[in-house]
Design a protein around this motif. Structure first.
Motif, PDB file in Angstrom:
ATOM      1  N   GLU A 150      -3.966  19.744  -1.765  1.00 33.11           N
ATOM      2  CA  GLU A 150      -4.127  18.830  -0.499  1.00 33.11           C
ATOM      3  C   GLU A 150      -3.511  17.671  -0.523  1.00 33.11           C
ATOM      4  N   ASP A 151      -2.798  17.304  -1.682  1.00 34.76           N
ATOM      5  CA  ASP A 151      -2.176  15.864  -2.099  1.00 34.76           C
ATOM      6  C   ASP A 151      -0.772  16.121  -1.668  1.00 34.76           C
ATOM      7  N   THR A 152      -0.422  17.294  -1.511  1.00 37.40           N
ATOM      8  CA  THR A 152       1.069  17.473  -1.197  1.00 37.40           C
ATOM      9  C   THR A 152       1.403  16.856   0.279  1.00 37.40           C
ATOM     10  N   ALA A 153       2.249  16.084   0.178  1.00 33.05           N
ATOM     11  CA  ALA A 153       2.833  15.292   1.367  1.00 33.05           C
ATOM     12  C   ALA A 153       3.941  14.330   0.879  1.00 33.05           C
ATOM     13  N   VAL A 154       4.636  13.608   1.867  1.00 28.28           N
ATOM     14  CA  VAL A 154       5.398  12.471   1.657  1.00 28.28           C
ATOM     15  C   VAL A 154       4.951  11.322   1.693  1.00 28.28           C
ATOM     16  N   ALA A 165      -8.587   5.764   0.068  1.00 26.97           N
ATOM     17  CA  ALA A 165      -9.307   6.706   1.043  1.00 26.97           C
ATOM     18  C   ALA A 165     -10.027   7.467   0.236  1.00 26.97           C
ATOM     19  N   ASP A 166     -11.305   8.213   0.900  1.00 26.99           N
ATOM     20  CA  ASP A 166     -12.196   8.732   0.132  1.00 26.99           C
ATOM     21  C   ASP A 166     -11.727   9.944  -0.662  1.00 26.99           C
ATOM     22  N   SER A 167     -10.732  10.480  -0.049  1.00 27.17           N
ATOM     23  CA  SER A 167     -10.162  11.758  -0.645  1.00 27.17           C
ATOM     24  C   SER A 167      -9.236  11.602  -1.939  1.00 27.17           C
ATOM     25  N   VAL A 168      -9.093  10.325  -2.165  1.00 23.52           N
ATOM     26  CA  VAL A 168      -8.339  10.045  -3.510  1.00 23.52           C
ATOM     27  C   VAL A 168      -9.216   9.128  -4.500  1.00 23.52           C
ATOM     28  N   LYS A 169     -10.430   8.794  -3.805  1.00 27.30           N
ATOM     29  CA  LYS A 169     -11.059   7.816  -4.689  1.00 27.30           C
ATOM     30  C   LYS A 169     -11.547   8.334  -6.037  1.00 27.30           C
ATOM     31  N   GLY A 171       0.824  -1.185  -0.167  1.00 23.68           N
ATOM     32  CA  GLY A 171       0.133   0.031   0.051  1.00 23.68           C
ATOM     33  C   GLY A 171       0.735   1.485   0.033  1.00 23.68           C
ATOM     34  N   TRP A 172       0.092   2.291  -0.031  1.00 23.67           N
ATOM     35  CA  TRP A 172       0.632   3.723  -0.093  1.00 23.67           C
ATOM     36  C   TRP A 172       0.204   4.523   0.946  1.00 23.67           C
ATOM     37  N   TYR A 173       0.936   5.117   1.563  1.00 22.40           N
ATOM     38  CA  TYR A 173       0.400   5.959   2.719  1.00 22.40           C
ATOM     39  C   TYR A 173       1.125   7.362   2.636  1.00 22.40           C
ATOM     40  N   ARG A 174       0.664   8.531   3.145  1.00 24.13           N
ATOM     41  CA  ARG A 174       1.394   9.824   3.069  1.00 24.13           C
ATOM     42  C   ARG A 174       1.072  10.551   4.191  1.00 24.13           C
ATOM     43  N   GLY A 210       3.106  18.341   9.820  1.00 19.76           N
ATOM     44  CA  GLY A 210       2.167  18.636  11.015  1.00 19.76           C
ATOM     45  C   GLY A 210       0.816  17.791  11.115  1.00 19.76           C
ATOM     46  N   LYS A 211       0.858  16.853  10.157  1.00 14.75           N
ATOM     47  CA  LYS A 211      -0.573  15.646  10.010  1.00 14.75           C
ATOM     48  C   LYS A 211       0.267  14.284  10.322  1.00 14.75           C
ATOM     49  N   GLN A 212      -0.583  13.445  10.945  1.00 12.53           N
ATOM     50  CA  GLN A 212      -0.228  11.904  10.993  1.00 12.53           C
ATOM     51  C   GLN A 212      -0.157  11.424   9.610  1.00 12.53           C
ATOM     52  N   ARG A 213       0.353  10.120   9.719  1.00 13.50           N
ATOM     53  CA  ARG A 213       0.429   9.396   8.452  1.00 13.50           C
ATOM     54  C   ARG A 213      -0.838   8.843   8.230  1.00 13.50           C
ATOM     55  N   GLU A 214      -1.587   8.937   6.629  1.00 13.49           N
ATOM     56  CA  GLU A 214      -2.679   8.301   6.648  1.00 13.49           C
ATOM     57  C   GLU A 214      -2.641   7.454   5.400  1.00 13.49           C
ATOM     58  N   LEU A 215      -3.511   6.511   5.295  1.00  7.29           N
ATOM     59  CA  LEU A 215      -3.614   5.633   4.254  1.00  7.29           C
ATOM     60  C   LEU A 215      -4.247   6.379   3.272  1.00  7.29           C
ATOM     61  N   VAL A 216      -3.443   5.861   1.967  1.00  6.14           N
ATOM     62  CA  VAL A 216      -4.010   6.444   0.496  1.00  6.14           C
ATOM     63  C   VAL A 216      -4.686   5.023  -0.234  1.00  6.14           C
TER      64      VAL A 216
END
Length: 115
Positions: free
Chosen positions: A88-92, A60-64, A35-38, A42-48
């Motif tokens: 808002e997709d900006t992340a590691v 994740a609903d945000s990327v579906k 899987g991919w996480y990001r 300042g935010k917690q790591r979340e599932l993508v």
């Protein structure tokens, strides 16, 4: 021994696309899922997105509808096709492989979406 190497990160404009790859080397015993996480500043790591032998894909609903996860037949490589990128997709972005005994993480790759 096990190494996950991500590539494909970089900068894109809103509405643009990027394709991330994660290549696994070494011996991973019985891969169950990948899987991919990001993690944004300042935010917690979340599932993508994840792809599993049992359960298929999950997003994740945000990327579906915008992102697509895929893999090779040997479960050695996973991809994340990212379309219609938003700021808002900006992340590691981190690659994760879930083996039977433990999970493995990549080093992360930066994705920056800005105009």
């Amino acid at each position: 021994q096990v190494r996950l190497v991500e590539s494909g990160g970089g900068s894109a404009q809103p509405g643009g696309s990027l394709r991330l790859s994660c290549a696994a080397s070494g011996s991973i015993f019985r891969v169950a899922a990948m899987g991919w996480y990001r993690q944004a500043p300042g935010k917690q790591r979340e599932l993508v997105a994840t792809i599993a032998r049992i359960g298929g894909t999950n997003y994740a609903d945000s990327v579906k509808g915008r992102f697509t996860i895929s893999r090779d037949d040997a479960w050695n490589t996973i991809y994340l096709q990212m379309n219609s990128l938003k700021p808002e997709d900006t992340a590691v972005y981190y690659c994760k492989v879930q083996g039977a005994l433990r999970e493995y993480w990549g080093q992360g790759t930066q994705v920056t979406v800005s105009s």
